[in-house]
Design a protein around this motif. Structure first.
Motif, mmCIF file in Angstrom:
data_model
loop_
_atom_site.group_PDB
_atom_site.id
_atom_site.type_symbol
_atom_site.label_atom_id
_atom_site.label_comp_id
_atom_site.label_asym_id
_atom_site.label_seq_id
_atom_site.Cartn_x
_atom_site.Cartn_y
_atom_site.Cartn_z
ATOM 1 N N ARG A 10 0.833 -1.207 0.000
ATOM 2 C CA ARG A 10 0.000 0.000 0.000
ATOM 3 C C ARG A 10 0.868 1.258 0.000
ATOM 4 N N ALA A 11 1.981 1.223 0.737
ATOM 5 C CA ALA A 11 2.871 2.391 0.771
ATOM 6 C C ALA A 11 3.483 2.655 -0.605
ATOM 7 N N VAL A 12 3.854 1.602 -1.316
ATOM 8 C CA VAL A 12 4.415 1.751 -2.659
ATOM 9 C C VAL A 12 3.369 2.340 -3.601
ATOM 10 N N ALA A 13 2.143 1.828 -3.530
ATOM 11 C CA ALA A 13 1.076 2.353 -4.391
ATOM 12 C C ALA A 13 0.833 3.830 -4.115
ATOM 13 N N GLU A 14 0.779 4.197 -2.845
ATOM 14 C CA GLU A 14 0.539 5.597 -2.484
ATOM 15 C C GLU A 14 1.682 6.486 -2.963
ATOM 16 N N ALA A 15 2.921 6.046 -2.753
ATOM 17 C CA ALA A 15 4.067 6.867 -3.126
ATOM 18 C C ALA A 15 4.145 7.047 -4.640
ATOM 19 N N ALA A 16 3.931 5.988 -5.387
ATOM 20 C CA ALA A 16 4.030 6.078 -6.851
ATOM 21 C C ALA A 16 2.910 6.932 -7.423
ATOM 22 N N ALA A 17 1.680 6.663 -7.014
ATOM 23 C CA ALA A 17 0.550 7.429 -7.549
ATOM 24 C C ALA A 17 0.623 8.884 -7.104
ATOM 25 N N GLY A 18 1.010 9.102 -5.858
ATOM 26 C CA GLY A 18 1.078 10.469 -5.357
ATOM 27 C C GLY A 18 2.179 11.278 -6.010
ATOM 28 N N HIS A 19 3.331 10.658 -6.234
ATOM 29 C CA HIS A 19 4.454 11.412 -6.805
ATOM 30 C C HIS A 19 4.288 11.601 -8.314
ATOM 31 N N ALA A 20 3.653 10.647 -8.971
ATOM 32 C CA ALA A 20 3.397 10.818 -10.409
ATOM 33 C C ALA A 20 2.432 11.972 -10.639
ATOM 34 N N ALA A 21 1.428 12.085 -9.793
ATOM 35 C CA ALA A 21 0.537 13.257 -9.742
ATOM 36 C C ALA A 21 0.092 13.731 -11.122
ATOM 37 N N GLY A 22 -0.398 12.801 -11.936
ATOM 38 C CA GLY A 22 -0.903 13.169 -13.254
ATOM 39 C C GLY A 22 0.166 13.284 -14.320
#
Length: 308
Positions: free
Chosen positions: A63-75
């Motif tokens: 879950r931490a990896v998913a959050e970090a990747a999706a959050g940092h990619a930010a569109g």
């Protein structure tokens, strides 16, 4: 829901999960890798798939990896998050979290070890479909799931409501292209189009994209697809020739392992040689440390013009 409900296309590196040499999750390096792929013009990333070593992570880490990747990619990149697990309910829990964290879609193979029969594969994805609300990608990974989703089975899966794409890693090129032709009217197909045979297929039948193990070539990988969208086939053919020449020197037939170590272990070493942020593998994967193997890999990169 079908292929037209998403705009995914082009080159999506299969994203490695960086660990420290001591085996700790390294989210700082993960964010650097997102930035690297943005700078190289990638169209998306696939997180926590086979290259992402999901099998050695705790549920909390996934879950931490998913959050970090999706959050940092930010569109800046499309983000697909791997949610493979042993049951549909477990898979759906990871999927719901990833979608809530900002992922554009989720991806799952049939459960490992269970070696499902075709009717069980259909039921497995139907169960996931009933439990989530978002785009779902079928991941055909025979070496991990123990089964190969053939063209007939893929055809049936393409009719499940929220399935919008398939990442097809069958070792059979004949089967892949047959599946692509059969299901592309309903789902997007990602697979080995970036070969001489793949370019010929793109010219006549079309295709959507490739999910490759990282990106050793860098910018030329997404450029291949951008040339395709422009109808500029000559540079595509040149890149396909380079790929067809490089990969047999590094990977075993079928692309399930490196010639010098496990897929993730070899990929991370190659990334380090190329100056790409990737970190280390985590047990049960072991690093490639043999000097002769390291020298052989470096010689391949130098010989193909990827490293001086």
């Amino acid at each position: 829901m079908n292929r037209d409900d998403v705009d995914w296309q082009g080159y999506f590196p299969a994203f490695v999960t960086p660990f420290t040499e001591a085996g700790e999750l390294d989210l700082d390096t993960l964010r650097k890798l997102v930035d690297h792929y943005v700078a190289e013009g990638m169209h998306g990333i696939v997180v926590n798939g086979t290259c992402g070593e999901w099998f050695s992570q705790t549920a909390e880490e996934r879950r931490a990896v998913a959050e970090a990747a999706a959050g940092h990619a930010a569109g800046r990149l499309k983000v697909l998050v791997g949610c493979t697990a042993y049951t549909a309910r477990q898979t759906a829990e990871f999927a719901k979290h990833a979608l809530a964290a900002g992922a554009d879609g989720v991806l799952a193979s049939p459960p490992p070890y269970a070696k499902l029969f075709p009717n069980e594969v259909i039921a497995f994805y139907q169960d996931i479909n009933a439990l989530i609300d978002g785009p779902l990608v079928v991941y055909n990974w025979p070496h991990g799931s123990g089964i190969d989703i053939d063209t007939e089975l893929a055809d049936r899966l393409a009719d499940i409501d929220q399935i919008v794409a398939i990442k097809d890693s069958t070792p059979s090129a004949d089967q892949f292209f047959a599946t692509s032709r059969r299901v592309r009217d309903r789902v997007r197909v990602f697979g080995p189009y970036m070969t001489a045979r793949g370019v010929a297929e793109l010219k006549t039948e079309g295709g959507d994209g490739t999910v490759g193990g990282g990106s050793l070539f860098g910018r030329p990988d997404p450029q291949f697809w951008e040339n395709y969208w422009k109808g500029d086939f000559a540079p595509m053919e040149a890149h396909a020739e380079a790929s067809d020449r490089l990969f047999p020197k590094l990977w075993l037939p079928g692309g399930w392992a490196g010639k010098y170590g496990a897929y993730q272990s070899q990929l991370k070493v190659l990334m380090q040689m190329l100056g790409q942020p990737g970190g280390h593998v985590r047990r049960p994967r072991l690093p490639v440390t043999d000097p002769d193997s390291l020298a052989a890999m470096r010689a391949v990169l130098v010989g193909e013009g990827l490293l001086r």
